[in-house]
Design a protein around this motif. Structure first.
Motif, PDB file in Angstrom:
ATOM      1  N   PRO A   1       8.868  12.801  -9.452  1.00 11.60           N
ATOM      2  CA  PRO A   1       9.045  11.414  -9.893  1.00 11.60           C
ATOM      3  C   PRO A   1      10.509  10.997  -9.919  1.00 11.60           C
ATOM      4  O   PRO A   1      11.382  11.783 -10.313  1.00 11.60           O
ATOM      5  N   THR A   2      10.771   9.779  -9.481  1.00 12.60           N
ATOM      6  CA  THR A   2      12.131   9.237  -9.502  1.00 12.60           C
ATOM      7  C   THR A   2      12.477   8.797 -10.924  1.00 12.60           C
ATOM      8  O   THR A   2      11.597   8.618 -11.769  1.00 12.60           O
ATOM      9  N   PRO A   3      13.771   8.605 -11.228  1.00 12.79           N
ATOM     10  CA  PRO A   3      14.163   8.100 -12.554  1.00 12.79           C
ATOM     11  C   PRO A   3      13.477   6.772 -12.891  1.00 12.79           C
ATOM     12  O   PRO A   3      13.163   6.520 -14.052  1.00 12.79           O
ATOM     13  N   GLU A   4      13.225   5.922 -11.883  1.00 11.47           N
ATOM     14  CA  GLU A   4      12.578   4.639 -12.120  1.00 11.47           C
ATOM     15  C   GLU A   4      11.151   4.835 -12.625  1.00 11.47           C
ATOM     16  O   GLU A   4      10.710   4.181 -13.572  1.00 11.47           O
ATOM     17  N   ILE A   5      10.421   5.761 -11.999  1.00 11.37           N
ATOM     18  CA  ILE A   5       9.041   6.033 -12.422  1.00 11.37           C
ATOM     19  C   ILE A   5       9.036   6.712 -13.783  1.00 11.37           C
ATOM     20  O   ILE A   5       8.190   6.404 -14.639  1.00 11.37           O
TER      21      ILE A   5
ATOM     22  N   THR B   1       0.827  -1.208   0.000  1.00 18.49           N
ATOM     23  CA  THR B   1       0.000   0.000   0.000  1.00 18.49           C
ATOM     24  C   THR B   1       0.860   1.256   0.000  1.00 18.49           C
ATOM     25  O   THR B   1       0.578   2.227  -0.713  1.00 18.49           O
ATOM     26  N   THR B   2       1.937   1.237   0.793  1.00 18.99           N
ATOM     27  CA  THR B   2       2.828   2.395   0.875  1.00 18.99           C
ATOM     28  C   THR B   2       3.500   2.657  -0.470  1.00 18.99           C
ATOM     29  O   THR B   2       3.608   3.814  -0.917  1.00 18.99           O
ATOM     30  N   GLU B   3       3.941   1.587  -1.126  1.00 15.81           N
ATOM     31  CA  GLU B   3       4.593   1.742  -2.433  1.00 15.81           C
ATOM     32  C   GLU B   3       3.601   2.286  -3.467  1.00 15.81           C
ATOM     33  O   GLU B   3       3.961   3.140  -4.298  1.00 15.81           O
ATOM     34  N   LYS B   4       2.356   1.811  -3.425  1.00 17.87           N
ATOM     35  CA  LYS B   4       1.346   2.291  -4.371  1.00 17.87           C
ATOM     36  C   LYS B   4       1.082   3.785  -4.187  1.00 17.87           C
ATOM     37  O   LYS B   4       0.951   4.531  -5.163  1.00 17.87           O
ATOM     38  N   GLU B   5       0.992   4.220  -2.919  1.00 18.54           N
ATOM     39  CA  GLU B   5       0.761   5.646  -2.645  1.00 18.54           C
ATOM     40  C   GLU B   5       1.928   6.487  -3.127  1.00 18.54           C
ATOM     41  O   GLU B   5       1.752   7.583  -3.668  1.00 18.54           O
ATOM     42  N   SER B   6       3.147   5.978  -2.946  1.00 16.30           N
ATOM     43  CA  SER B   6       4.339   6.708  -3.397  1.00 16.30           C
ATOM     44  C   SER B   6       4.344   6.842  -4.921  1.00 16.30           C
ATOM     45  O   SER B   6       4.637   7.917  -5.463  1.00 16.30           O
ATOM     46  N   ILE B   7       4.015   5.764  -5.616  1.00 14.64           N
ATOM     47  CA  ILE B   7       3.978   5.794  -7.083  1.00 14.64           C
ATOM     48  C   ILE B   7       2.904   6.761  -7.569  1.00 14.64           C
ATOM     49  O   ILE B   7       3.130   7.560  -8.493  1.00 14.64           O
ATOM     50  N   PHE B   8       1.723   6.712  -6.947  1.00 16.00           N
ATOM     51  CA  PHE B   8       0.636   7.611  -7.325  1.00 16.00           C
ATOM     52  C   PHE B   8       1.047   9.066  -7.106  1.00 16.00           C
ATOM     53  O   PHE B   8       0.766   9.944  -7.937  1.00 16.00           O
TER      54      PHE B   8
ATOM     55  N   LEU C   1       3.310  10.143  -9.875  1.00 19.83           N
ATOM     56  CA  LEU C   1       2.562  10.325 -11.113  1.00 19.83           C
ATOM     57  C   LEU C   1       1.752  11.627 -11.080  1.00 19.83           C
ATOM     58  O   LEU C   1       1.622  12.319 -12.099  1.00 19.83           O
ATOM     59  N   LEU C   2       1.217  11.973  -9.902  1.00 20.96           N
ATOM     60  CA  LEU C   2       0.525  13.261  -9.750  1.00 20.96           C
ATOM     61  C   LEU C   2       1.488  14.419  -9.989  1.00 20.96           C
ATOM     62  O   LEU C   2       1.134  15.425 -10.619  1.00 20.96           O
ATOM     63  N   GLY C   3       2.726  14.269  -9.467  1.00 19.60           N
ATOM     64  CA  GLY C   3       3.735  15.303  -9.674  1.00 19.60           C
ATOM     65  C   GLY C   3       4.077  15.460 -11.151  1.00 19.60           C
ATOM     66  O   GLY C   3       4.215  16.585 -11.663  1.00 19.60           O
ATOM     67  N   TYR C   4       4.207  14.340 -11.850  1.00 24.15           N
ATOM     68  CA  TYR C   4       4.498  14.369 -13.284  1.00 24.15           C
ATOM     69  C   TYR C   4       3.339  15.013 -14.050  1.00 24.15           C
ATOM     70  O   TYR C   4       3.557  15.842 -14.945  1.00 24.15           O
ATOM     71  N   ALA C   5       2.097  14.623 -13.679  1.00 22.43           N
ATOM     72  CA  ALA C   5       0.914  15.172 -14.350  1.00 22.43           C
ATOM     73  C   ALA C   5       0.823  16.683 -14.166  1.00 22.43           C
ATOM     74  O   ALA C   5       0.509  17.425 -15.104  1.00 22.43           O
TER      75      ALA C   5
END
Length: 495
Positions: free
Chosen positions: A467-471, A420-427, A430-434
């Motif tokens: 977003p990190t380079p991985e994302i 759950t924590t990883e999903k929130e971090s990824i989201f 993605l919000l930052g990128y958007a």
């Protein structure tokens, strides 16, 4: 062409063309009202016209001829109308609009390369006869609810370019705020051919108490918005109108037995604001286009998912200043059939008896909050905060979300099951990128599912992050994959 298709409409055109290239000559486009299905049809008809071919757009009602004609006129397409004494009648035009009722009476018709059926979930015998006589031509059906039994016997392909929720996320539809304040007792209503029997239904719904409840709850919850009421029969509709009028609220009834001019005047008066309430049985359930209506009274119980979705869709069109549509469900339909954003059927019914399969765990259906009547799925009401104590095996209640404990979802992109924590971090990334790219939050919402395998919890307030380079690499991968799909070599096809 005087307009540019939206990205999601371009996707629909690509999907339709791909099905035709596969040899499927009878295709249905399934998309919610407000998607712009007629605009897609207009684009395809112009494409046919550019290749020296002919196309016809078939409405299921004579009253929809002018509505479609306005669409084509606004798009700059020259056309004729096949209808007795219509001022635009001209059989020499390669693009035609016609009602199925008119075509039924015509023995000799021009030859068309593309046949388009609007609201194809209502398929008449005349439609079927035309399809059989012209089975070597391309047929395109348009519908928000193509789930009629046996429809798959006549159409062999279904394309679904997006979900209703995606259209809401993109701002192309408004969300619904749904209340279930009261409903009739249907225990004695008989069911015939899978639907409630009209006479029994009328007796159960047209009672002084229920009709009175409709007005009372509209005054409390309807915010005096322009409102459409869906009734069981004419007597029920008239009773609803009279009840509103007794409270000094302007209301009118309209039905299919009225003269055309009278119907038009009543509908125009509703659109202009002379009437606050417009009540009917079926006349405003399909093909009725007034985005300004932002409240719906569901007073007609049904077992038909098609009718249910068609009625709710009338209130989801966008309009200046309109933030949402309010639904006052006095029929129990939303509790019985769910919300328009729920998962819908993705296959056509071919009319064959289905083999029995192992029972599936049904999704939770909405229930009214005992305090404010808001229809909800979660134990805690998101409207007033009232929490209902529930006990359910294998389900853990998290604020605003339901989490299944007996299985983990793996990412289709990486094969990993994220926490759950990883999903929130990824989201968040993605919000930052958007935000940096000027995209809507809905973009991040759907990209998160592509990366993690599940949608983020809507109730969580997540702050945008760098977003990190991985994302960034994952986003690039998804963009390249999408571009590759769009740039596939296309073979020749009619449209």
């Amino acid at each position: 062409m005087k307009y540019q298709l939206r990205t999601i409409q371009e996707k629909a055109v690509d999907m339709i063309r791909e099905e035709i290239r596969k040899g499927n000559k009878a295709v249905i486009l399934q998309a919610s009202c407000g998607f712009g299905k007629t605009m897609v049809a207009s684009y395809l008809m112009e494409s046919v016209l550019r290749k020296g071919k002919k196309a016809i757009f078939i409405c299921d009602r004579i009253t929809l001829i002018d509505q479609c004609a306005k669409r084509l006129h606004d798009d700059g397409i020259d056309f004729g109308v096949i209808q007795a004494d219509h001022p635009l009648t001209n059989y020499d035009k390669p693009i035609q609009i016609a009602s199925i009722q008119t075509l039924q009476s015509r023995k000799h018709l021009p030859d068309f390369d593309l046949w388009i059926i609007d609201e194809c979930h209502v398929l008449f015998k005349a439609h079927i006869e035309l399809m059989k006589r012209n089975n070597n031509r391309v047929w395109l059906g348009l519908s928000a609810s193509p789930w009629a039994k046996g429809l798959g016997k006549y159409f062999n392909s279904l394309v679904i370019p997006c979900t209703t929720q995606e259209l809401i996320d993109d701002g192309l539809l408004v969300p619904l705020t749904i209340y279930g304040p009261s409903k009739p007792d249907l225990s004695k209503v008989r069911v015939v051919a899978g639907e409630y029997k009209d006479d029994d239904l009328a007796e159960a719904t047209n009672t002084k108490k229920l009709v009175g409840d409709i007005v009372e709850h509209w005054l409390n919850l309807g915010e005096r918005r322009p409102t459409m009421a869906f009734a069981v029969n004419i007597a029920h509709s008239l009773a609803i109108v009279e009840a509103f009028q007794r409270y000094g609220i302007s209301a009118a009834h309209v039905d299919g037995y009225m003269e055309s001019d009278q119907k038009k005047d009543l509908i125009d008066d509703f659109k202009s604001g002379r009437y606050t309430i417009l009540s009917s049985v079926d006349l405003i359930s399909r093909g009725f286009d007034f985005p300004g209506a932002s409240c719906g009274i569901m007073a007609r119980p049904t077992k038909s998912l098609m009718l249910h979705i068609q009625q709710l869709g009338r209130l989801m069109r966008t309009f200046d200043g309109k933030q949402d549509g309010i639904i006052l469900d006095h029929s129990g339909n939303c509790e019985r059939l769910g919300f328009p954003t729920d998962d819908m059927p993705t296959e056509l019914d071919d009319g064959r008896k289905k083999e029995s399969v192992a029972p599936k765990r049904e999704p939770s259906l909405p229930k009214p909050c005992p305090v404010c009547h808001y229809l909800k799925i979660t134990p805690k009401c998101p409207k007033c905060g009232h929490a209902t104590v529930t006990y359910a095996k294998d389900i853990e209640h998290v604020e605003g979300d339901l989490v299944l404990l007996n299985g983990k979802v793996k990412s289709p992109l990486t094969g990993k099951a994220y926490t759950t924590t990883e999903k929130e971090s990824i989201f968040a990334q993605l919000l930052g990128y958007a935000k940096a790219k000027g995209y809507k939050d809905g973009w991040a919402y759907h990209k998160a599912r592509q990366i993690t395998g599940t949608y983020p919890a809507r109730s969580k307030q997540v702050r945008p992050a760098e977003p990190t380079p991985e994302i960034l690499a994952k986003i690039t991968h998804l963009n390249i994959k999408r571009r590759y799909q769009l740039d596939k070599e296309q073979s020749q096809c009619l449209i």
